[in-house]
Design an enzyme around this catalytic site. Sequence first.
Site, PDB file in Angstrom:
ATOM      1  N   HIS A  99       0.957  -1.122   0.083  1.00 27.84           N
ATOM      2  CA  HIS A  99      -0.092   0.107   0.145  1.00 27.84           C
ATOM      3  C   HIS A  99       0.881   1.265  -0.122  1.00 27.84           C
ATOM      4  O   HIS A  99       1.978   1.204   0.780  1.00 27.84           O
ATOM      5  CB  HIS A  99      -0.832   0.083   1.244  1.00 27.84           C
ATOM      6  CG  HIS A  99      -1.978  -0.673   1.214  1.00 27.84           C
ATOM      7  ND1 HIS A  99      -2.742  -1.253   2.563  1.00 27.84           N
ATOM      8  CD2 HIS A  99      -3.039  -0.923   0.164  1.00 27.84           C
ATOM      9  CE1 HIS A  99      -3.857  -1.687   2.275  1.00 27.84           C
ATOM     10  NE2 HIS A  99      -4.210  -1.588   0.872  1.00 27.84           N
ATOM     11  N   CYS A 134      -2.458   2.681   9.175  1.00 27.71           N
ATOM     12  CA  CYS A 134      -3.585   1.764   8.519  1.00 27.71           C
ATOM     13  C   CYS A 134      -4.506   1.863   9.442  1.00 27.71           C
ATOM     14  O   CYS A 134      -5.859   1.522   9.245  1.00 27.71           O
ATOM     15  CB  CYS A 134      -2.819   0.523   8.523  1.00 27.71           C
ATOM     16  SG  CYS A 134      -1.335   0.269   7.359  1.00 27.71           S
TER      17      CYS A 134
END
Length: 270
Positions: free
Chosen positions: A169, A263
């Site tokens: 990511h 996150c």
Amino acid sequence: MSEHRVPRSRRFLVCEPRHFAVQYAINPWMRPDQPVDADLAREQWQGLLRAYRAHGHTVESVEPVPGLPDMVFAANAAFVVGGRVFGSFFHAPERRPESTHYDTWFKAAGYDVHRPLSVSEGEGDLVWTGRYVLAGTGFRTTREAHREAQEFLGHPVIGLTLVDPYFYHLDTALFVLDDDNVCYYPEAFSAGSREVLRRLYPDAVLAGREDALAFGLNSVSDGRHVFIAPRAEALAERLADHGYDPVPVDLSEFHKAGGGIKCCTQEIRS
Ligand code: ARG
């Protein structure tokens, strides 16, 4: 120096790790055979909330749902800028049901949610810089979703290609320090994307592999305080040299799922 760095208070959305576990493997960090210490995870996560609140940030939360062990990673559920909510369409079928629960929260909070047609994992890959969006692709979010985000948000979207599966990511390889600068790990990007980042941010703070593997790039900055993994020591020192105040928050149990501070944090920019 620090005196010149001005923090801005943020509105964060989080999800309690009540059902957090590593039950499947959708990134190289995840080992379902290695147990997660649920109590420690809960304590670490509470520590993150305490750190945010102690620095003047607002924290709201989504109710966790049994059977969705990755729901704690609130960043992946949407990307919000100027009150426009670009929802998510998860790559892994295991995570797809999370979107509905987050959308319900957004709707109750008075937002319309745009559900993308192509795989898009919210702030995991879409990063707001203050002027435009940096958008990761290569493992999860697609180029098609970048186009869709640009059309929906009306802000320029600059695509960056990720090449290392440990940094699947964009928010595991780069974070925004303030309206003028970012911090990133160059080796996580393709040669062309590295060049783009060099042109956009010639004075960026760069991190090495050790700090990147310690989740040092999965940090949250309010413009002055940088909430950062304590093991990213060299990077924290470098940030301090640049006038930022590192605030160590240990989320080591969440690293086992491939996630860290950022996150677990969705920023709502109303
Ligand atoms: N296990 C989760 C996944 O692989 C971790 C997500 C981490 N989130 C993030 N914003 N990088 O999807």
